[in-house]
Design a protein around this motif. Structure first.
Motif, short mmCIF file in Angstrom:
data_model
loop_
_atom_site.label_atom_id
_atom_site.label_comp_id
_atom_site.label_asym_id
_atom_site.label_seq_id
_atom_site.Cartn_x
_atom_site.Cartn_y
_atom_site.Cartn_z
N ILE A 51 0.82 -1.21 0.00
CA ILE A 51 0.00 0.00 0.00
C ILE A 51 0.85 1.27 0.00
N ALA A 52 2.14 1.13 0.37
CA ALA A 52 3.01 2.31 0.43
C ALA A 52 4.46 1.88 0.48
N ARG A 53 5.33 2.86 0.24
CA ARG A 53 6.78 2.70 0.42
C ARG A 53 7.29 3.95 1.11
N GLY A 54 8.31 3.75 1.95
CA GLY A 54 8.84 4.91 2.65
C GLY A 54 10.22 4.66 3.20
N LEU A 55 10.83 5.73 3.71
CA LEU A 55 12.17 5.67 4.28
C LEU A 55 12.06 5.47 5.79
N ALA A 56 12.67 4.41 6.28
CA ALA A 56 12.58 4.04 7.69
C ALA A 56 13.36 5.01 8.58
N ASN A 57 12.76 5.38 9.70
CA ASN A 57 13.44 6.21 10.69
C ASN A 57 14.29 5.39 11.65
N TYR A 58 14.17 4.08 11.58
CA TYR A 58 14.92 3.19 12.47
C TYR A 58 15.51 2.02 11.69
N ALA A 59 16.65 1.54 12.13
CA ALA A 59 17.21 0.29 11.62
C ALA A 59 16.34 -0.86 12.15
N VAL A 60 16.40 -2.00 11.50
CA VAL A 60 15.52 -3.11 11.84
C VAL A 60 15.67 -3.56 13.29
N ALA A 61 16.86 -3.52 13.85
CA ALA A 61 17.05 -3.96 15.24
C ALA A 61 16.23 -3.11 16.21
N ASP A 62 16.25 -1.80 16.03
CA ASP A 62 15.45 -0.93 16.88
C ASP A 62 13.97 -1.00 16.51
N ALA A 63 13.67 -1.12 15.25
CA ALA A 63 12.27 -1.22 14.82
C ALA A 63 11.60 -2.44 15.44
N ARG A 64 12.32 -3.55 15.56
CA ARG A 64 11.75 -4.75 16.19
C ARG A 64 11.38 -4.50 17.65
N LYS A 65 12.12 -3.63 18.31
CA LYS A 65 11.86 -3.33 19.72
C LYS A 65 10.58 -2.51 19.91
N ILE A 66 10.20 -1.76 18.89
CA ILE A 66 9.09 -0.82 19.08
C ILE A 66 7.82 -1.15 18.30
N ILE A 67 7.81 -2.17 17.45
CA ILE A 67 6.57 -2.45 16.72
C ILE A 67 5.46 -2.75 17.72
N GLY A 68 4.30 -2.22 17.43
CA GLY A 68 3.14 -2.39 18.29
C GLY A 68 3.10 -1.46 19.49
N ALA A 69 4.14 -0.66 19.68
CA ALA A 69 4.22 0.22 20.86
C ALA A 69 3.54 1.55 20.61
N LYS A 70 2.95 2.08 21.67
CA LYS A 70 2.40 3.43 21.63
C LYS A 70 3.55 4.42 21.75
#
Length: 93
Positions: free
Chosen positions: A49-68
């Motif tokens: 549905i979209a493409r974009g530039l990530a603000n986090y590397a995957v290691a940090d992104a894994r820590k925060i998915i689903g977080a408020k």
């Protein structure tokens, strides 16, 4: 470089309101990406549905998915961006 699977709420917000992608709307991550890499955003059925530039590397992104947003600093150990992908760096497919 990566793929983010979003929940229905995040898909709706991106498509209808044109807002940034927050970690709370991401259910799954795939791939190996760094901050600034292009990633695909897919709906629960796997349709892009979209493409974009990530603000986090995957290691940090894994820590925060689903977080408020107010949980990010505690999960990361530092103050980072509220958005996983900012609207200015996001293109809807």
């Amino acid at each position: 470089r990566g793929r983010l699977t979003l929940d229905d709420g995040a898909v709706k917000v991106l498509r209808e309101q044109g807002k940034s992608l927050l970690p709370v709307g991401v259910k799954k991550l795939e791939g190996e990406f760094e901050r600034g890499d292009l990633v695909a955003c897919v709906d629960p059925d796997g349709r892009e549905i979209a493409r974009g530039l990530a603000n986090y590397a995957v290691a940090d992104a894994r820590k925060i998915i689903g977080a408020k947003s107010d949980e990010l600093e505690a999960r990361l150990g530092y103050v980072g961006d509220v958005e996983l992908i900012h609207r200015d760096n996001l293109v809807i497919s």
